[in-house]
Write a protein that holds these residues in place. Structure first.
Motif, PDB file in Angstrom:
ATOM      1  N   ILE A   1       6.519  10.089  30.934  1.00  0.00           N
ATOM      2  CA  ILE A   1       5.596   9.834  29.818  1.00  0.00           C
ATOM      3  C   ILE A   1       6.367  10.143  28.549  1.00  0.00           C
ATOM      4  O   ILE A   1       6.865  11.257  28.370  1.00  0.00           O
ATOM      5  N   ILE A   2       6.499   9.161  27.672  1.00  0.00           N
ATOM      6  CA  ILE A   2       7.377   9.269  26.513  1.00  0.00           C
ATOM      7  C   ILE A   2       6.579   9.047  25.239  1.00  0.00           C
ATOM      8  O   ILE A   2       5.886   8.036  25.095  1.00  0.00           O
ATOM      9  N   GLY A   3       6.661  10.001  24.317  1.00  0.00           N
ATOM     10  CA  GLY A   3       6.064   9.860  23.001  1.00  0.00           C
ATOM     11  C   GLY A   3       7.151   9.732  21.954  1.00  0.00           C
ATOM     12  O   GLY A   3       8.180  10.402  22.027  1.00  0.00           O
ATOM     13  N   ASN A   4       6.944   8.844  20.996  1.00  0.00           N
ATOM     14  CA  ASN A   4       7.975   8.585  19.994  1.00  0.00           C
ATOM     15  C   ASN A   4       7.337   8.453  18.615  1.00  0.00           C
ATOM     16  O   ASN A   4       6.263   7.860  18.469  1.00  0.00           O
ATOM     17  N   ALA A   5       8.007   9.003  17.606  1.00  0.00           N
ATOM     18  CA  ALA A   5       7.572   8.866  16.212  1.00  0.00           C
ATOM     19  C   ALA A   5       8.712   8.254  15.417  1.00  0.00           C
ATOM     20  O   ALA A   5       9.791   8.841  15.309  1.00  0.00           O
ATOM     21  N   THR A   6       8.493   7.062  14.877  1.00  0.00           N
ATOM     22  CA  THR A   6       9.486   6.380  14.056  1.00  0.00           C
ATOM     23  C   THR A   6       9.109   6.567  12.593  1.00  0.00           C
ATOM     24  O   THR A   6       7.993   6.240  12.183  1.00  0.00           O
ATOM     25  N   PHE A   7      10.042   7.080  11.809  1.00  0.00           N
ATOM     26  CA  PHE A   7       9.744   7.478  10.435  1.00  0.00           C
ATOM     27  C   PHE A   7       9.925   6.306   9.467  1.00  0.00           C
ATOM     28  O   PHE A   7      10.887   5.547   9.563  1.00  0.00           O
ATOM     29  N   ILE A   8       8.992   6.186   8.536  1.00  0.00           N
ATOM     30  CA  ILE A   8       8.996   5.088   7.565  1.00  0.00           C
ATOM     31  C   ILE A   8       9.778   5.521   6.326  1.00  0.00           C
ATOM     32  O   ILE A   8       9.484   6.552   5.713  1.00  0.00           O
ATOM     33  N   ASN A   9      10.772   4.729   5.948  1.00  0.00           N
ATOM     34  CA  ASN A   9      11.574   5.001   4.762  1.00  0.00           C
ATOM     35  C   ASN A   9      10.826   4.587   3.500  1.00  0.00           C
ATOM     36  O   ASN A   9      10.071   3.603   3.504  1.00  0.00           O
ATOM     37  N   ASP A  10      11.050   5.309   2.424  1.00  0.00           N
ATOM     38  CA  ASP A  10      10.387   4.978   1.165  1.00  0.00           C
ATOM     39  C   ASP A  10      10.741   3.568   0.698  1.00  0.00           C
ATOM     40  O   ASP A  10       9.887   2.846   0.157  1.00  0.00           O
ATOM     41  N   GLU A  11      12.005   3.160   0.911  1.00  0.00           N
ATOM     42  CA  GLU A  11      12.426   1.841   0.438  1.00  0.00           C
ATOM     43  C   GLU A  11      11.771   0.703   1.218  1.00  0.00           C
ATOM     44  O   GLU A  11      11.794  -0.454   0.772  1.00  0.00           O
ATOM     45  N   ASP A  12      11.192   1.015   2.394  1.00  0.00           N
ATOM     46  CA  ASP A  12      10.512  -0.013   3.177  1.00  0.00           C
ATOM     47  C   ASP A  12       9.023  -0.112   2.863  1.00  0.00           C
ATOM     48  O   ASP A  12       8.313  -0.908   3.474  1.00  0.00           O
ATOM     49  N   LYS A  13       8.568   0.696   1.910  1.00  0.00           N
ATOM     50  CA  LYS A  13       7.154   0.692   1.564  1.00  0.00           C
ATOM     51  C   LYS A  13       6.809  -0.311   0.467  1.00  0.00           C
ATOM     52  O   LYS A  13       5.636  -0.539   0.192  1.00  0.00           O
ATOM     53  N   GLN A  14       7.822  -0.881  -0.169  1.00  0.00           N
ATOM     54  CA  GLN A  14       7.544  -1.885  -1.201  1.00  0.00           C
ATOM     55  C   GLN A  14       8.671  -2.899  -1.279  1.00  0.00           C
ATOM     56  O   GLN A  14       9.771  -2.670  -0.770  1.00  0.00           O
ATOM     57  N   PHE A  15       8.371  -4.032  -1.877  1.00  0.00           N
ATOM     58  CA  PHE A  15       9.384  -5.037  -2.162  1.00  0.00           C
ATOM     59  C   PHE A  15       9.146  -5.557  -3.574  1.00  0.00           C
ATOM     60  O   PHE A  15       8.067  -5.366  -4.156  1.00  0.00           O
ATOM     61  N   VAL A  16      10.153  -6.196  -4.133  1.00  0.00           N
ATOM     62  CA  VAL A  16      10.047  -6.721  -5.498  1.00  0.00           C
ATOM     63  C   VAL A  16       9.521  -8.142  -5.438  1.00  0.00           C
ATOM     64  O   VAL A  16      10.154  -9.028  -4.841  1.00  0.00           O
ATOM     65  N   LEU A  17       8.355  -8.357  -6.033  1.00  0.00           N
ATOM     66  CA  LEU A  17       7.783  -9.696  -6.146  1.00  0.00           C
ATOM     67  C   LEU A  17       8.288 -10.299  -7.449  1.00  0.00           C
ATOM     68  O   LEU A  17       7.874  -9.888  -8.537  1.00  0.00           O
ATOM     69  N   ASN A  18       9.185 -11.250  -7.333  1.00  0.00           N
ATOM     70  CA  ASN A  18       9.751 -11.950  -8.481  1.00  0.00           C
ATOM     71  C   ASN A  18       9.010 -13.274  -8.639  1.00  0.00           C
ATOM     72  O   ASN A  18       9.079 -14.135  -7.756  1.00  0.00           O
ATOM     73  N   VAL A  19       8.315 -13.445  -9.748  1.00  0.00           N
ATOM     74  CA  VAL A  19       7.464 -14.633  -9.907  1.00  0.00           C
ATOM     75  C   VAL A  19       8.284 -15.920  -9.953  1.00  0.00           C
ATOM     76  O   VAL A  19       7.741 -17.010  -9.697  1.00  0.00           O
ATOM     77  N   ARG A  20       9.587 -15.827 -10.244  1.00  0.00           N
ATOM     78  CA  ARG A  20      10.418 -17.033 -10.259  1.00  0.00           C
ATOM     79  C   ARG A  20      10.568 -17.628  -8.867  1.00  0.00           C
ATOM     80  O   ARG A  20      10.938 -18.801  -8.728  1.00  0.00           O
ATOM     81  N   ASP A  21      10.302 -16.822  -7.835  1.00  0.00           N
ATOM     82  CA  ASP A  21      10.408 -17.308  -6.460  1.00  0.00           C
ATOM     83  C   ASP A  21       9.132 -18.004  -5.987  1.00  0.00           C
ATOM     84  O   ASP A  21       9.087 -18.497  -4.851  1.00  0.00           O
ATOM     85  N   TYR A  22       8.114 -18.019  -6.828  1.00  0.00           N
ATOM     86  CA  TYR A  22       6.813 -18.573  -6.452  1.00  0.00           C
ATOM     87  C   TYR A  22       6.438 -19.716  -7.385  1.00  0.00           C
ATOM     88  O   TYR A  22       6.768 -19.704  -8.578  1.00  0.00           O
TER      89      TYR A  22
END
Length: 337
Positions: A73-94
């Motif tokens: 029985i295996i339990g695992n916790a994968t940690f979320i990096n701060d840099e993966d919590k947001q991305f840059v929405l550049n309006v020129r790409d839309y």
């Protein structure tokens, strides 16, 4: 078995519901814009899950004796990096999305983050009656709104050694359905102890082995009843397939052993927004969009693991920490027969 999957189901439910939240509204800006936003929004979550489901495949460099059976029985916790919590929405790409204050770009939440304060965009669309129209929408937030900073996974795993030095492994729980969320996982692996191939392997102070493993996860979330857009059979479906390769070195004592490994993960992720969505100006015009888009992405990276195993008769405990793009900590209980 159903209880084993509860944590993963809760995670997929949160990810899927947040992924759906307001993304169906973005279809008014056009499929291309909605897909481009969704790709950036979902990618970190797919990567985190791919790394999480590949931990805990081994608890020792040494394999059991021939015909040995092990249940874990295996339990695992994968940690979320701060840099993966947001991305840059550049309006020129839309084509049809801009910010109300006309900013050229802003950092917005991914499925792993949180928009605080809420972020809104202006969507431009072409109405066949009234011409060019604009409407303001709130962008979806992520699981950070629930103060979730890690990705938990739990597995039941079994292994059998048909030959000396060879261990066949499997992990599985059946697809279950909780609150319109379905999720299932299975995987198979092979660990080979290379030192057993040597004529005097029992004289060596260490064991060297290799592992290759395949893991498949698929889940779906039916949000027809909660969608802001009229339609039928509206759902998010996600699928992840990964291959893991690891080289393992460890001590070979009777009770307490230490091990280390380096590895490489290669995965393919696919997330689809499916169903029928009726985009309407509310008066004269409506359009049905069927199965709007599918997002495909790859997860690739190197991993390094350090751990220890304590064995007391048929019972064992192991703990490990893996350094990767998404680092994680694992704890396992093992029963050998």
């Amino acid at each position: 078995m159903k209880k084993i999957g509860v944590i993963l189901i809760a995670l997929i439910s949160t990810l899927s519901s947040n992924a759906q939240e307001n993304i169906d509204d973005l279809l008014a800006a056009g499929i291309d814009d909605a897909k481009r936003f969704s790709t950036n929004y979902v990618k970190p979550a797919n990567d985190g899950v791919a790394y999480g489901i590949n931990n805990g495949w081994f608890n020792n460099a040494k394999t059991p004796k021939r015909f040995g059976f092990e249940l874990s029985i295996i339990g695992n916790a994968t940690f979320i990096n701060d840099e993966d919590k947001q991305f840059v929405l550049n309006v020129r790409d839309y084509e049809n999305i801009r910010f109300p204050d006309n900013s050229p770009s802003k950092g917005v939440a991914t499925a792993l983050g949180h928009n605080d304060p809420p972020q809104t965009v202006i969507i431009t669309y072409d109405d066949p009656i009234f011409g060019n129209q604009e409407q303001e929408f709130e962008l979806p937030t992520g699981i950070g709104s629930e103060n979730i900073n890690l990705i938990p996974t739990v597995f039941l795993q079994a292994s059998f050694s048909p030959f000396k030095g060879t261990q066949i492994k499997g992990r599985f729980f059946p697809k279950v359905d909780v609150d319109d969320v379905k999720v299932g996982l299975y995987g198979v692996g092979l660990q080979q102890d290379f030192t057993t191939l040597l004529p005097a392997d029992h004289l060596l102070p260490i064991t060297i082995s290799g592992l290759v493993a395949y893991t498949h996860l698929d889940g779906s979330y039916d949000f027809t009843s909660s969608s802001n857009v009229a339609g039928e059979n509206q759902r998010v479906e996600t699928e992840t397939n990964t291959l893991l390769f690891q080289a393992i070195v460890g001590t070979r004592f009777k009770i307490l052993n230490f091990f280390g490994a380096v590895g490489y993960i290669s995965g393919e992720n696919e997330t689809s927004l499916l169903g029928t969505y009726t985009v309407s100006d509310g008066v004269f015009f409506s359009e049905d969009i069927v199965d709007p888009f599918t997002i495909e992405s790859d997860t690739k990276g190197v991993t390094a693991t350090l751990g220890a195993n304590l064995k007391l008769g048929f019972f064992g405990l192991n703990a490990a920490y893996t350094i990767a793009d998404f680092s994680s900590a694992s704890l396992g209980m093992n029963f050998s027969f």
